[in-house]
Design a protein around this motif. Structure first.
Motif, PDB file in Angstrom:
ATOM      1  N   THR A 107       0.812  -1.218   0.000  1.00  0.00           N
ATOM      2  CA  THR A 107       0.000   0.000   0.000  1.00  0.00           C
ATOM      3  C   THR A 107       0.847   1.271   0.000  1.00  0.00           C
ATOM      4  OG1 THR A 107      -0.195  -0.194   2.413  1.00  0.00           O
ATOM      5  CG2 THR A 107      -2.024  -1.030   1.081  1.00  0.00           C
ATOM      6  N   GLN A 108       2.137   1.163   0.337  1.00  0.00           N
ATOM      7  CA  GLN A 108       2.994   2.349   0.287  1.00  0.00           C
ATOM      8  C   GLN A 108       3.178   2.857  -1.139  1.00  0.00           C
ATOM      9  OE1 GLN A 108       4.012  -0.719   0.903  1.00  0.00           O
ATOM     10  NE2 GLN A 108       6.089  -1.120   0.167  1.00  0.00           N
ATOM     11  N   HIS A 109       2.820   2.027  -2.123  1.00  0.00           N
ATOM     12  CA  HIS A 109       2.916   2.430  -3.526  1.00  0.00           C
ATOM     13  C   HIS A 109       1.559   2.804  -4.117  1.00  0.00           C
ATOM     14  CE1 HIS A 109       6.590  -0.462  -3.573  1.00  0.00           C
ATOM     15  NE2 HIS A 109       6.955   0.752  -3.213  1.00  0.00           N
ATOM     16  N   PHE A 110       0.526   2.830  -3.304  1.00  0.00           N
ATOM     17  CA  PHE A 110      -0.830   3.015  -3.821  1.00  0.00           C
ATOM     18  C   PHE A 110      -1.001   4.364  -4.518  1.00  0.00           C
ATOM     19  CE2 PHE A 110      -5.491   2.490  -3.666  1.00  0.00           C
ATOM     20  CZ  PHE A 110      -5.585   1.120  -3.874  1.00  0.00           C
ATOM     21  N   TYR A 111      -0.253   5.368  -4.096  1.00  0.00           N
ATOM     22  CA  TYR A 111      -0.350   6.694  -4.705  1.00  0.00           C
ATOM     23  C   TYR A 111      -0.042   6.658  -6.202  1.00  0.00           C
ATOM     24  CZ  TYR A 111       4.723   6.897  -4.982  1.00  0.00           C
ATOM     25  OH  TYR A 111       6.028   6.640  -5.303  1.00  0.00           O
ATOM     26  N   GLN A 112       0.702   5.634  -6.646  1.00  0.00           N
ATOM     27  CA  GLN A 112       1.086   5.545  -8.053  1.00  0.00           C
ATOM     28  C   GLN A 112      -0.105   5.339  -8.980  1.00  0.00           C
ATOM     29  OE1 GLN A 112       4.017   2.419  -8.221  1.00  0.00           O
ATOM     30  NE2 GLN A 112       5.495   3.533  -6.960  1.00  0.00           N
ATOM     31  N   PHE A 145      12.347   6.383   0.180  1.00  0.00           N
ATOM     32  CA  PHE A 145      12.220   5.999  -1.218  1.00  0.00           C
ATOM     33  C   PHE A 145      13.531   5.401  -1.728  1.00  0.00           C
ATOM     34  CE2 PHE A 145       8.715   9.161  -1.510  1.00  0.00           C
ATOM     35  CZ  PHE A 145       7.791   8.387  -2.190  1.00  0.00           C
ATOM     36  N   SER A 146      13.442   4.261  -2.372  1.00  0.00           N
ATOM     37  CA  SER A 146      14.609   3.747  -3.079  1.00  0.00           C
ATOM     38  C   SER A 146      14.838   4.608  -4.323  1.00  0.00           C
ATOM     39  CB  SER A 146      14.383   2.293  -3.499  1.00  0.00           C
ATOM     40  OG  SER A 146      13.391   2.220  -4.512  1.00  0.00           O
ATOM     41  N   ARG A 147      15.979   4.414  -4.965  1.00  0.00           N
ATOM     42  CA  ARG A 147      16.282   5.202  -6.166  1.00  0.00           C
ATOM     43  C   ARG A 147      15.223   4.985  -7.240  1.00  0.00           C
ATOM     44  NH1 ARG A 147      22.146   4.519  -8.729  1.00  0.00           N
ATOM     45  NH2 ARG A 147      22.622   5.358  -6.656  1.00  0.00           N
ATOM     46  N   ASP A 148      14.839   3.732  -7.462  1.00  0.00           N
ATOM     47  CA  ASP A 148      13.853   3.435  -8.504  1.00  0.00           C
ATOM     48  C   ASP A 148      12.474   3.973  -8.145  1.00  0.00           C
ATOM     49  OD1 ASP A 148      15.784   2.178  -9.987  1.00  0.00           O
ATOM     50  OD2 ASP A 148      15.219   0.146  -9.382  1.00  0.00           O
ATOM     51  N   GLU A 149      12.085   3.824  -6.875  1.00  0.00           N
ATOM     52  CA  GLU A 149      10.775   4.312  -6.450  1.00  0.00           C
ATOM     53  C   GLU A 149      10.697   5.830  -6.582  1.00  0.00           C
ATOM     54  OE1 GLU A 149      10.699   2.816  -2.524  1.00  0.00           O
ATOM     55  OE2 GLU A 149       9.732   0.924  -3.045  1.00  0.00           O
ATOM     56  N   PHE A 150      11.787   6.511  -6.216  1.00  0.00           N
ATOM     57  CA  PHE A 150      11.773   7.969  -6.305  1.00  0.00           C
ATOM     58  C   PHE A 150      11.751   8.421  -7.763  1.00  0.00           C
ATOM     59  CE2 PHE A 150      13.773  12.196  -6.319  1.00  0.00           C
ATOM     60  CZ  PHE A 150      12.874  12.850  -5.494  1.00  0.00           C
ATOM     61  N   ALA A 151      12.474   7.718  -8.613  1.00  0.00           N
ATOM     62  CA  ALA A 151      12.457   8.054 -10.041  1.00  0.00           C
ATOM     63  C   ALA A 151      11.050   7.912 -10.605  1.00  0.00           C
ATOM     64  CB  ALA A 151      13.430   7.156 -10.803  1.00  0.00           C
ATOM     65  N   ARG A 152      10.344   6.901 -10.147  1.00  0.00           N
ATOM     66  CA  ARG A 152       8.962   6.707 -10.604  1.00  0.00           C
ATOM     67  C   ARG A 152       8.069   7.838 -10.111  1.00  0.00           C
ATOM     68  NH1 ARG A 152       5.857   0.865 -10.368  1.00  0.00           N
ATOM     69  NH2 ARG A 152       3.990   1.477 -11.521  1.00  0.00           N
ATOM     70  N   LYS A 166       0.367  18.417  -8.752  1.00  0.00           N
ATOM     71  CA  LYS A 166       1.705  17.942  -8.401  1.00  0.00           C
ATOM     72  C   LYS A 166       1.861  17.882  -6.876  1.00  0.00           C
ATOM     73  CE  LYS A 166       4.026  19.943 -12.481  1.00  0.00           C
ATOM     74  NZ  LYS A 166       4.628  18.748 -13.090  1.00  0.00           N
ATOM     75  N   LYS A 167       1.397  18.932  -6.207  1.00  0.00           N
ATOM     76  CA  LYS A 167       1.514  18.983  -4.746  1.00  0.00           C
ATOM     77  C   LYS A 167       0.705  17.871  -4.086  1.00  0.00           C
ATOM     78  CE  LYS A 167       2.059  24.030  -4.577  1.00  0.00           C
ATOM     79  NZ  LYS A 167       1.439  25.293  -4.105  1.00  0.00           N
ATOM     80  N   LYS A 168      -0.498  17.632  -4.595  1.00  0.00           N
ATOM     81  CA  LYS A 168      -1.348  16.595  -4.008  1.00  0.00           C
ATOM     82  C   LYS A 168      -0.735  15.215  -4.196  1.00  0.00           C
ATOM     83  CE  LYS A 168      -5.734  19.090  -4.344  1.00  0.00           C
ATOM     84  NZ  LYS A 168      -7.068  19.157  -5.001  1.00  0.00           N
ATOM     85  N   LEU A 169      -0.122  14.993  -5.344  1.00  0.00           N
ATOM     86  CA  LEU A 169       0.535  13.712  -5.583  1.00  0.00           C
ATOM     87  C   LEU A 169       1.706  13.519  -4.626  1.00  0.00           C
ATOM     88  CD1 LEU A 169       1.072  11.117  -7.113  1.00  0.00           C
ATOM     89  CD2 LEU A 169       2.221  12.459  -8.879  1.00  0.00           C
ATOM     90  N   ILE A 170       2.501  14.553  -4.450  1.00  0.00           N
ATOM     91  CA  ILE A 170       3.635  14.470  -3.519  1.00  0.00           C
ATOM     92  C   ILE A 170       3.140  14.212  -2.101  1.00  0.00           C
ATOM     93  CG2 ILE A 170       5.501  15.798  -2.453  1.00  0.00           C
ATOM     94  CD1 ILE A 170       5.829  17.218  -5.187  1.00  0.00           C
ATOM     95  N   GLU A 171       2.081  14.912  -1.718  1.00  0.00           N
ATOM     96  CA  GLU A 171       1.523  14.721  -0.376  1.00  0.00           C
ATOM     97  C   GLU A 171       1.040  13.289  -0.186  1.00  0.00           C
ATOM     98  OE1 GLU A 171      -1.653  16.874   2.669  1.00  0.00           O
ATOM     99  OE2 GLU A 171      -1.809  17.227   0.510  1.00  0.00           O
TER     100      GLU A 171
END
Length: 238
Positions: A107-112, A145-152, A166-171
């Protein structure tokens, strides 16, 4: 009904379990969370489910197949991402995504999944859900964030057409992940104006692991007034 029975038989006859280590499946997550990774749909099971959903002509039937496939099992955000590609309308995509959340292992990746929705109103509903969602069977642990996760994340932020989006996605991403000052610096480069950069910098502070370096972000601001606002915030926070 026949299709549903076939699905149950297919899933029930798979003896092997599928476990994948995302550096999250560690002992300190507790037994319930570790069990999630041992019960993820295998690639073969997932492919069969996808095929059944694709062949089902009615949307209610598709939803039932998906819901039944998740009984006692979990899936990954990447798998859910592929499932949502079969859905046309935003409301249905949101319905499926929220239904799948309790059955999602990472679920930590759910924002994607945010960029799967076409309309801002749907994305806002998705953001609101993530802010209040609770993982009942495990603590909400956060890792950097790992390097790959942050790049994504960077790619997703860059694709957003509006600064508020953009701000809402980062949040949303920070709700379940941590960042370094270097990563915050990269995020600030996604914005043109100092006010927006300052908003993101202040938002990210509580999710940053090396806050002793936060003063380095001063170089990201053009105007002295913005730098002074950052200084004032850091002095009061320290």
């Amino acid at each position: 009904m026949k299709k549903i029975m076939v699905l149950i038989l297919v899933l029930g006859t798979t003896a092997a379990t599928y476990a994948q280590d995302f550096n999250n499946n560690r002992a300190d997550y507790g037994r319930p969370y570790a069990q999630r990774y041992r019960r993820i749909l295998s690639p073969g099971e997932f492919a069969r489910m996808q095929d059944m959903i694709k062949r089902e002509p009615f949307k209610d039937g598709k939803r039932n197949i998906f819901k039944l496939a998740l009984q006692g099992r979990y899936l990954l955000v990447d798998q859910l991402n592929d499932v949502l590609k079969q859905i046309t309308f935003d409301d249905e995509k949101l319905d499926w995504a929220l239904m799948a959340y309790p059955f999602t292992a990472d679920t930590q990746h759910f924002y994607q999944l945010r960029d799967k929705f076409s309309f801002i109103s749907t994305r806002d509903k998705f953001d609101q859900f993530l802010q209040t969602a609770v993982d009942n069977d495990r603590p909400r642990r956060k890792d950097v964030f790992s390097r790959d996760e942050f790049a994504r994340l960077q790619v997703l932020v860059n694709k957003e057409p509006f600064k508020d989006s953009k701000k809402k996605l980062i949040e949303a991403a920070l709700q379940r992940n941590l960042v370094t000052v270097a990563q915050v610096s990269e995020l600030l480069r996604q914005f043109t104006f100092d006010d927006d950069k300052l908003d993101v910098a202040l938002m990210a502070y509580n999710y940053t692991v090396d806050i002793q370096k936060y003063y380095l972000l001063r170089d990201q601001f053009t105007f002295l007034s913005s730098k002074e606002k950052l200084d004032k915030f850091l002095l009061s926070a320290g």
